[in-house]
Design an enzyme around this catalytic site. Structure first.
Site, PDB file in Angstrom:
ATOM      1  N   LYS A 194       0.819  -1.216   0.000  1.00 57.40           N
ATOM      2  CA  LYS A 194       0.000   0.000   0.000  1.00 57.40           C
ATOM      3  C   LYS A 194       0.849   1.260   0.000  1.00 57.40           C
ATOM      4  O   LYS A 194       0.544   2.233  -0.697  1.00 57.40           O
ATOM      5  CB  LYS A 194      -0.924  -0.033   1.227  1.00 57.40           C
ATOM      6  CG  LYS A 194      -2.016   1.002   1.247  1.00 57.40           C
ATOM      7  CD  LYS A 194      -3.170   0.538   2.144  1.00 57.40           C
ATOM      8  CE  LYS A 194      -2.705   0.169   3.544  1.00 57.40           C
ATOM      9  NZ  LYS A 194      -2.746   1.299   4.470  1.00 57.40           N
ATOM     10  N   ARG A 245     -11.626   2.788   8.807  1.00 58.88           N
ATOM     11  CA  ARG A 245     -11.394   1.399   9.199  1.00 58.88           C
ATOM     12  C   ARG A 245     -12.694   0.692   9.612  1.00 58.88           C
ATOM     13  O   ARG A 245     -12.693  -0.530   9.810  1.00 58.88           O
ATOM     14  CB  ARG A 245     -10.397   1.332  10.356  1.00 58.88           C
ATOM     15  CG  ARG A 245      -8.977   1.730   9.972  1.00 58.88           C
ATOM     16  CD  ARG A 245      -8.034   1.554  11.140  1.00 58.88           C
ATOM     17  NE  ARG A 245      -6.689   2.014  10.862  1.00 58.88           N
ATOM     18  CZ  ARG A 245      -5.738   1.293  10.293  1.00 58.88           C
ATOM     19  NH1 ARG A 245      -6.006   0.056   9.926  1.00 58.88           N
ATOM     20  NH2 ARG A 245      -4.535   1.798  10.087  1.00 58.88           N
ATOM     21  N   ARG A 289      11.232  -9.820   6.276  1.00 59.47           N
ATOM     22  CA  ARG A 289      11.647  -8.420   6.368  1.00 59.47           C
ATOM     23  C   ARG A 289      12.530  -8.188   7.593  1.00 59.47           C
ATOM     24  O   ARG A 289      12.202  -8.596   8.701  1.00 59.47           O
ATOM     25  CB  ARG A 289      10.390  -7.532   6.442  1.00 59.47           C
ATOM     26  CG  ARG A 289      10.680  -6.052   6.366  1.00 59.47           C
ATOM     27  CD  ARG A 289       9.429  -5.262   6.067  1.00 59.47           C
ATOM     28  NE  ARG A 289       8.430  -5.331   7.121  1.00 59.47           N
ATOM     29  CZ  ARG A 289       7.280  -4.661   7.095  1.00 59.47           C
ATOM     30  NH1 ARG A 289       6.991  -3.897   6.053  1.00 59.47           N
ATOM     31  NH2 ARG A 289       6.429  -4.777   8.089  1.00 59.47           N
TER      32      ARG A 289
END
Length: 225
Positions: A19, A93, A127
């Site tokens: 995103k 949200r 990551r």
């Protein structure tokens, strides 16, 4: 659309869906201002505004910030941009927040990045971060030159607690449960556009082509990025 030539969009996607990268490319290519609800929240807390203090109190007590408080914060920021085109990230949200946003302005498009959870799990658990600088590495597609060490300083990399497999799985389930009603809300309004894929660089051309058709006058700033 509310104002001629103004385009307002919301971007949605699970943590690790790409995103941030897509938002940056939209901002660069089409001149939309990227608005992060998290950045707005942190700025208000740091500035000790009335809403910021109220939110900090909730957070310090381990409570969720109520919908109406979050909505007031975001909408007050958006009101100062009533002549601008923007891309809103991290809000709404909940359906209540989506309804609050609709009460103030029309959302022209909701861009939903649909990346398989298995792909996101692999992406996030691979990551590693150099905490002092914020540099991020991925052992699959952006590995450090020396395993476990930052390219610039040679200091050790760490994996954030948020990126552990158990935490990632929980975050993805929480995201799905929370946002599914919001996606249904926007689908029923006819403004939801979902882009499915496993690689950001393959999803991006479809997002670019969609926005090239949608944005009034095709206000492209700097090509395809």
């Amino acid at each position: 659309m509310g104002l001629k030539g103004v385009f307002r969009a919301v971007i949605m996607g699970a943590p690790g869906s790409g995103k941030g990268t897509v938002s940056s490319r939209i901002s660069q290519s089409f001149g939309l201002k990227h608005l992060s609800s998290g950045d707005m929240l942190r700025a208000n807390i740091e500035a000790k505004t009335d809403l910021g203090l109220l939110m900090k109190s909730c957070i310090d007590q381990g409570q969720l910030v109520p919908d109406d408080v979050i909505s007031r914060l975001i909408l007050s920021s958006l009101r100062s941009m009533n002549q601008s085109s923007w891309l809103l990230d991290g809000f709404p949200r909940t359906v209540a927040q989506a309804e609050a946003l609709d009460s103030m302005c029309d959302v022209d498009s909701v861009i939903n990045l649909d990346v398989p959870f298995q792909t996101i799990r692999e992406r996030l658990t691979s990551r590693w971060v150099h905490l002092p600088s914020g540099r991020v590495y991925n052992i699959d597609f952006n590995p450090p030159k020396k395993p476990g060490l930052d390219d610039v300083t040679g200091e050790p990399l760490v994996q954030r607690d948020d990126d552990s497999p158990e935490t990632v799985t929980r975050r993805l389930k929480d995201y799905e449960r929370q946002t599914q009603p919001v996606l249904e809300y926007y689908r029923s309004k006819g403004v939801l556009k979902t882009f499915t894929g496993t690689e950001t660089n393959k999803i991006w051309p479809h997002v670019h082509a969609f926005l090239s058709r949608k944005i009034p006058g095709n206000q492209q700033a700097r090509g395809k990025a």
